[in-house]
Design a protein around this motif. Structure first.
Motif, short mmCIF file in Angstrom:
data_model
loop_
_atom_site.label_atom_id
_atom_site.label_comp_id
_atom_site.label_asym_id
_atom_site.label_seq_id
_atom_site.Cartn_x
_atom_site.Cartn_y
_atom_site.Cartn_z
N MET A 1 3.90 1.22 -21.88
CA MET A 1 3.94 2.47 -21.08
C MET A 1 3.36 3.25 -21.13
N HIS A 2 2.64 3.96 -22.41
CA HIS A 2 1.36 5.08 -22.21
C HIS A 2 0.54 4.92 -20.88
N SER A 3 0.31 3.70 -20.91
CA SER A 3 -0.88 3.32 -19.76
C SER A 3 -0.45 3.23 -18.25
N LEU A 4 0.24 3.26 -18.43
CA LEU A 4 1.28 3.34 -16.70
C LEU A 4 2.11 4.38 -16.21
N ALA A 5 1.96 5.70 -17.89
CA ALA A 5 2.01 7.28 -17.20
C ALA A 5 0.93 7.47 -16.57
N SER A 6 -0.32 6.94 -17.49
CA SER A 6 -1.29 7.77 -17.62
C SER A 6 -2.01 6.98 -16.35
N LEU A 7 -1.94 6.18 -15.52
CA LEU A 7 -2.58 6.02 -14.36
C LEU A 7 -1.48 6.62 -13.26
N VAL A 8 -0.45 6.63 -13.25
CA VAL A 8 0.75 7.59 -12.10
C VAL A 8 0.06 8.96 -12.64
N ASP A 9 -0.17 9.30 -13.76
CA ASP A 9 -0.54 10.60 -14.17
C ASP A 9 -2.31 11.20 -12.77
N LEU A 10 -2.85 9.81 -13.32
CA LEU A 10 -4.27 9.99 -12.49
C LEU A 10 -3.96 9.75 -10.96
N LEU A 11 -3.12 9.37 -10.40
CA LEU A 11 -2.83 8.97 -8.80
C LEU A 11 -1.72 10.13 -8.16
N LEU A 12 -0.98 10.60 -9.24
CA LEU A 12 -0.40 12.22 -8.76
C LEU A 12 -2.06 13.03 -8.45
N LYS A 13 -2.14 13.31 -9.32
CA LYS A 13 -3.21 14.56 -9.16
C LYS A 13 -4.21 14.34 -8.08
N LEU A 14 -4.59 12.77 -8.17
CA LEU A 14 -6.04 12.50 -7.20
C LEU A 14 -5.24 12.74 -5.75
N VAL B 1 3.73 23.39 0.65
CA VAL B 1 4.74 22.79 0.69
C VAL B 1 5.22 21.10 -0.59
N LEU B 2 4.15 20.33 -0.05
CA LEU B 2 4.00 19.32 -0.33
C LEU B 2 3.05 18.58 -1.60
N LEU B 3 2.36 20.07 -1.94
CA LEU B 3 2.21 20.28 -3.12
C LEU B 3 2.57 20.56 -4.36
N LEU B 4 3.97 21.70 -3.79
CA LEU B 4 4.64 21.90 -5.09
C LEU B 4 5.54 21.23 -5.23
N VAL B 5 6.27 20.28 -3.93
CA VAL B 5 7.04 19.43 -4.33
C VAL B 5 6.28 18.01 -5.41
N VAL B 6 4.97 17.48 -4.90
CA VAL B 6 4.83 16.92 -5.77
C VAL B 6 4.10 17.39 -7.01
N TRP B 7 3.88 18.14 -7.29
CA TRP B 7 3.36 18.50 -8.35
C TRP B 7 4.26 19.54 -9.73
N TRP B 8 5.38 19.75 -9.04
CA TRP B 8 6.33 20.38 -10.01
C TRP B 8 7.70 19.74 -10.15
N LEU B 9 8.35 18.48 -9.43
CA LEU B 9 9.36 17.92 -8.57
C LEU B 9 9.45 16.58 -9.25
N ILE B 10 8.14 15.65 -8.49
CA ILE B 10 7.78 14.33 -8.62
C ILE B 10 6.92 14.08 -9.81
N HIS B 11 5.92 14.50 -10.07
CA HIS B 11 5.40 14.39 -11.47
C HIS B 11 5.68 14.95 -12.15
N PRO B 12 7.29 15.15 -12.59
CA PRO B 12 8.02 15.90 -14.24
C PRO B 12 8.52 14.93 -13.80
N PHE B 13 9.23 14.53 -12.91
CA PHE B 13 10.20 13.80 -13.29
C PHE B 13 9.71 11.99 -13.33
N MET C 1 7.00 11.46 -15.67
CA MET C 1 6.26 11.11 -16.27
C MET C 1 7.68 11.26 -17.44
N TRP C 2 8.90 12.07 -17.21
CA TRP C 2 9.79 12.20 -18.02
C TRP C 2 9.86 10.29 -17.84
N LEU C 3 10.04 10.13 -16.47
CA LEU C 3 10.71 8.13 -16.49
C LEU C 3 9.63 7.06 -16.96
#
Length: 92
Positions: free
Chosen positions: A1-14, A74-86, A88-90
């Motif tokens: 699960m840790h590697s999946l979270a890292s991959l999702v984190d990387l994709l959202l940053k890209l 606005v999209l950048l803020l939504v991705v970074w403040w809402l989608i990314h934390p959600f 990562m929590w999930l």
């Protein structure tokens, strides 16, 4: 699960980086940047289109006429403040 979270984190940053680059390229009028801007607009267009309908650009009284499009921000803020934390929590 840790590697999946890292991959999702990387994709959202890209995704966020590409969106930032797309916004910066929209301010530049170089012909070399036009092709990259068109590619990024094709990539991010489906995400920005609904926001552009809701958030109208701010028109400036300049010569030539121009406008500031806030939808990438606005999209950048939504991705970074809402989608990314959600996500990562999930995935923790």
């Amino acid at each position: 699960m840790h590697s999946l979270a890292s991959l999702v984190d990387l994709l959202l940053k890209l995704f966020a980086l590409g969106l930032f680059v797309r916004a910066v390229l929209s301010w530049i009028t170089l012909s070399q940047a036009r092709k990259a801007e068109q590619y990024l607009d094709h990539l991010y267009g489906p995400f920005l289109k609904p926001l552009r309908r809701a958030i109208k650009p701010l028109h400036l009284n300049t010569t030539p006429p121009s406008a500031i499009d806030f939808s990438p921000l606005v999209l950048l803020l939504v991705v970074w403040w809402l989608i990314h934390p959600f996500l990562m929590w999930l995935l923790r």
